[in-house]
Design a protein around this motif. Structure first.
Motif, PDB file in Angstrom:
ATOM      1  N   GLN A 146       0.816  -1.218   0.000  1.00 34.32           N
ATOM      2  CA  GLN A 146       0.000   0.000   0.000  1.00 34.32           C
ATOM      3  C   GLN A 146       0.850   1.268   0.000  1.00 34.32           C
ATOM      4  OE1 GLN A 146      -3.502   0.622  -0.027  1.00 34.32           O
ATOM      5  NE2 GLN A 146      -3.519  -1.501  -0.744  1.00 34.32           N
ATOM      6  N   ASP A 189      -0.367   5.850  -4.459  1.00 34.41           N
ATOM      7  CA  ASP A 189      -0.626   7.264  -4.177  1.00 34.41           C
ATOM      8  C   ASP A 189      -1.762   7.417  -3.170  1.00 34.41           C
ATOM      9  OD1 ASP A 189       1.286   7.931  -5.975  1.00 34.41           O
ATOM     10  OD2 ASP A 189      -0.117   8.061  -7.666  1.00 34.41           O
ATOM     11  N   GLU A 190      -2.753   6.548  -3.363  1.00 32.38           N
ATOM     12  CA  GLU A 190      -3.896   6.620  -2.456  1.00 32.38           C
ATOM     13  C   GLU A 190      -4.101   5.235  -1.853  1.00 32.38           C
ATOM     14  OE1 GLU A 190      -8.469   8.196  -2.792  1.00 32.38           O
ATOM     15  OE2 GLU A 190      -7.071   8.565  -4.438  1.00 32.38           O
ATOM     16  N   TYR A 191      -4.257   5.196  -0.540  1.00 31.84           N
ATOM     17  CA  TYR A 191      -4.359   3.886   0.107  1.00 31.84           C
ATOM     18  C   TYR A 191      -5.775   3.351   0.026  1.00 31.84           C
ATOM     19  CZ  TYR A 191      -0.128   5.930   2.043  1.00 31.84           C
ATOM     20  OH  TYR A 191       1.067   6.548   2.191  1.00 31.84           O
ATOM     21  N   THR A 192      -5.912   2.142  -0.520  1.00 35.61           N
ATOM     22  CA  THR A 192      -7.236   1.518  -0.585  1.00 35.61           C
ATOM     23  C   THR A 192      -7.444   0.561   0.591  1.00 35.61           C
ATOM     24  OG1 THR A 192      -6.313  -0.197  -1.991  1.00 35.61           O
ATOM     25  CG2 THR A 192      -7.415   1.644  -3.089  1.00 35.61           C
TER      26      THR A 192
END
Ligand SMILES: *[C@@H]1O[C@H](CO)[C@@H](O)[C@H](O)[C@H]1NC(C)=O
Ligand SMILES: *[C@@H]1O[C@H](CO)[C@@H](O)[C@H](O)[C@H]1NC(C)=O
Ligand SMILES: *[C@@H]1O[C@H](CO)[C@@H](O)[C@H](O)[C@H]1NC(C)=O
Ligand SMILES: *[C@@H]1O[C@H](CO)[C@@H](O)[C@H](O)[C@H]1NC(C)=O
Ligand SMILES: *[C@@H]1O[C@H](CO)[C@@H](O)[C@H](O)[C@H]1NC(C)=O
Ligand SMILES: *[C@@H]1O[C@H](CO)[C@@H](O)[C@H](O)[C@H]1NC(C)=O
Ligand SMILES: *[C@@H]1O[C@H](CO)[C@@H](O)[C@H](O)[C@H]1NC(C)=O
Length: 588
Positions: free
Chosen positions: A133, A137-140
């Motif tokens: 993660q 760029d963006e944590y899912t």
């Protein structure tokens, strides 16, 4: 002349042929229709709600076994990591699935907890996942602000609060697997992936509603389910079943000894066996369970669990065997669709047969083909041993998924059989569990010697349910009608069913109140007096629409006279007497 005779014969034969086809068709339709009626209330069909008949069955099983030590409780479980998080993500979506699983009756959960030695935080995400993660760029997944131990416990607590009532309360196990890892210097991990601010397990686990405290449990003398739930008023067991913290870990598990149990199954590095919080736990891989080796003397002291793996997943057969052996099965293999777990849940009770006690008016005992398919169980020759092999037919597995064909489309409606209100209000034991049936069926009954609890007898005459106890008393000795209270007794009583019989009366009925199963013909439903009708109805029927219907029915039963079949005066009298008693007020 001869031609005419021949014509006659042909017409006759044709008619014969036609009528027999017609009869066969109707029978087949009835059977399929009955399957549909049964499966329309299946867990798969009612997902994500708890199916109505399972709600009733779970409660009956709890009430019947409430005086056994908790070691006898057998509950369905899942591994949250493999079944939920790995599948649906380490994020709040999975917490919804966790909620659903609790809702449909899962009572034990395996949970992996990771200790980050570098930052001294407890995390729900494994190291690889966090590293994976951290490159995005963006944590899912793994973002601690919406997926952390505290939010998981809140999800648990909201379920607890909903179910902290006499109807719904039940035991739950949180089985913890602890691991630790550290990040190397050159790994920079964002704080939003690692800073959970949880540096002590106790502080979180102590916030669980009705959590069981090791201080209140005598590990060598486990409490009964009754004492745990109602006297101690506790219900959630947090047990460390695997302690894989590094030897050099900076976390001191001893600090948690007043809030976490440690299972005797693992050789924990941090807690010695003399510690007060060590619980006797027996955890087996599915295929290594040997039912025969459970001695009744030790049965009451170990908490027993079994689990499957991705490579050797449970099938209905092995799942059932685990339950019948007294091992709470923990499903660890994943499903494409979480609701596929329903077919396992349908067979997750040691007591009732799937779809029982049916809330429809279909009496399975009257439809031999269905009864047989639901209860097929091959008995080995050995009498009185735990070596049955059950055989869940493939046709049953098909039906357990709750698929409904189109036979229910004709005008059968739920209230049509008001006249049969007292249908299916007495219970028999069959070779695979309990079935609700009509009380005026004539069957043998299972009796126990009230002076010797290992002495069982079958009555010598077949009687209706109301006469079954009298028939027991007429045996030579102090016998009375009995009911199995745990898997060992269930197994034994099944073995007593004579070869040429399919079922025997047991001491269980819902005569005093529909959907409320009690032991003893004179017993009344314990819930009516203590709680409001509202909760009663809510629990009897988890989904509110049906709930409302039954609520009306319930009131109807209470304030009107119960509608009964015209030509069965006896039942009318019996039920009216019972209802009058209820209405006059049951002492609590
Ligand atoms: C459990 O034990 C108590 C006290 O001995 C008794 O009153 C109660 O009826 C028992 N319950 C069941 C379900 O056997
Ligand atoms: C844990 O999750 C809850 C609920 O999503 C959130 O309110 C809380 O702030 C989180 N804790 C941390 C340390 O982010
Ligand atoms: C602790 O032990 C693990 C392996 O068991 C090792 O990788 C780690 O470097 C050790 N940490 C410290 C601080 O010694
Ligand atoms: C019952 O099981 C048998 C054997 O598996 C199968 O042939 C039959 O179709 C089943 N009947 C129903 C009604 O499911
Ligand atoms: C049931 O019947 C309806 C309409 O006749 C049809 O659309 C539907 O596919 C059928 N369902 C099943 C499961 O056969
Ligand atoms: C109790 O019954 C069992 C089974 O019939 C018998 O083996 C045992 O000897 C009996 N015990 C007593 C004390 O009578
Ligand atoms: C589940 O229950 C809720 C509320 O009781 C109800 O609105 C919903 O329709 C039910 N869902 C199913 C699939 O029965």
């Amino acid at each position: 002349m001869a031609d005419l005779t021949l014509l006659h014969i042909i017409i006759f034969l044709l008619l014969r042929c036609f009528s027999s086809v017609a009869i066969e068709l109707t029978e087949k339709e009835t059977i399929l229709e009955s399957w549909d009626i049964l499966t329309s209330y299946s867990q798969a069909n009612e997902w994500p709600n708890l199916s109505r008949n399972r709600a009733i069955a779970i409660r009956t099983q709890r009430d019947v076994s409430v005086n056994n030590t908790i070691a006898y409780t057998v509950v369905p479980g899942v591994d949250l990591n493999t079944v939920v998080f790995d599948q649906y993500g380490y994020n709040s979506t999975s917490l919804d699935s966790f909620k659903t699983l609790m809702n449909v009756g899962i009572q034990s959960f395996v949970l992996h907890l990771y200790y980050d030695e570098t930052h001294k935080n407890w995390l729900l995400c494994p190291k690889e996942k966090i590293i994976e993660q951290s490159k995005l760029d963006e944590y899912t997944e793994c973002a601690v602000n919406d997926f952390n131990l505290t939010s998981l416990v809140s999800t648990l607590n909201s379920f607890m609060l909903l179910t902290n009532n006499d109807l719904n309360i039940n035991i739950m196990y949180l089985l913890l697997k602890l691991e630790s890892f550290s990040f190397s210097r050159n790994q920079t991990i964002s704080t939003s992936l690692r800073n959970s601010s949880i540096d002590s397990l106790s502080t979180v686990f102590e916030t669980i509603n009705k959590v069981v405290s090791p201080l209140s449990i005598d590990n060598n003398n486990l409490p009964t389910l009754h004492d745990l739930l109602y006297k101690l008023s506790q219900r959630v067991f947090p047990i460390v079943i695997e302690d894989q913290l590094n030897y050099n870990t900076s976390y001191n598990l001893l600090d948690d000894k007043y809030s976490l149990f440690v299972g005797s199954n693992n050789d924990s590095k941090s807690i010695s066996n003399e510690e007060t919080n060590v619980l006797s736990v027996d955890i087996q891989e599915e295929y290594s369970i040997e039912c025969q080796t459970i001695e009744s003397s030790s049965a009451g002291s170990y908490l027993r669990f079994s689990y499957d793996t991705e490579t050797y997943p449970y099938d209905l057969q092995s799942y059932w065997e685990s339950i019948q052996c007294g091992y709470s099965p923990i499903i660890s293999h994943s499903f494409d669709n979480l609701s596929d777990i329903s077919s396992f849940l349908e067979i997750s009770l040691w007591s009732w047969v799937p779809y029982q006690p049916t809330i429809t008016t279909t009496d399975e005992l009257s439809i031999p083909e269905i009864f047989q398919n639901l209860t097929t169980r091959n008995i080995h020759e050995e009498f009185n041993s735990n070596t049955y092999s059950i055989n869940i037919t493939s046709s049953l597995s098909k039906h357990l998924t709750g698929s409904v064909s189109n036979y229910t489309s004709n005008n059968r409606d739920e209230n049509e059989d008001f006249d049969d209100e007292y249908n299916n209000r007495c219970a028999v034991i069959s070779r695979s569990g309990w079935v609700a049936t009509t009380c005026d069926r004539k069957l043998y009954a299972i009796c126990i010697n009230s002076k010797n609890s290992s002495d069982y007898q079958i009555t010598s005459e077949k009687r209706t349910y109301t006469k079954a106890d009298l028939e027991c008393q007429s045996l030579d000795g102090d016998y009375e009608l009995t009911v199995p209270r745990n898997t060992l007794q269930q197994d034994y009583m099944m073995s007593l069913i004579p070869d040429d019989e399919s079922a025997l009366w047991i001491n269980l009925n819902s005569l005093s109140s529909k959907n409320c199963w009690v032991v003893g013909i004179d017993s009344t439903c314990p819930y009516q007096s203590v709680i409001s009708h509202h909760i009663f109805v809510q629990m009897i029927t988890p989904s509110s629409v049906m709930g409302f219907l039954l609520f009306v029915l319930f009131l109807f039963m209470q304030f009107q006279q119960l509608p009964v079949h015209k030509n069965r005066k006896y039942w009318k009298k019996l039920l009216n007497e019972k209802l009058k008693n209820d209405y006059d007020g049951v002492p609590s």
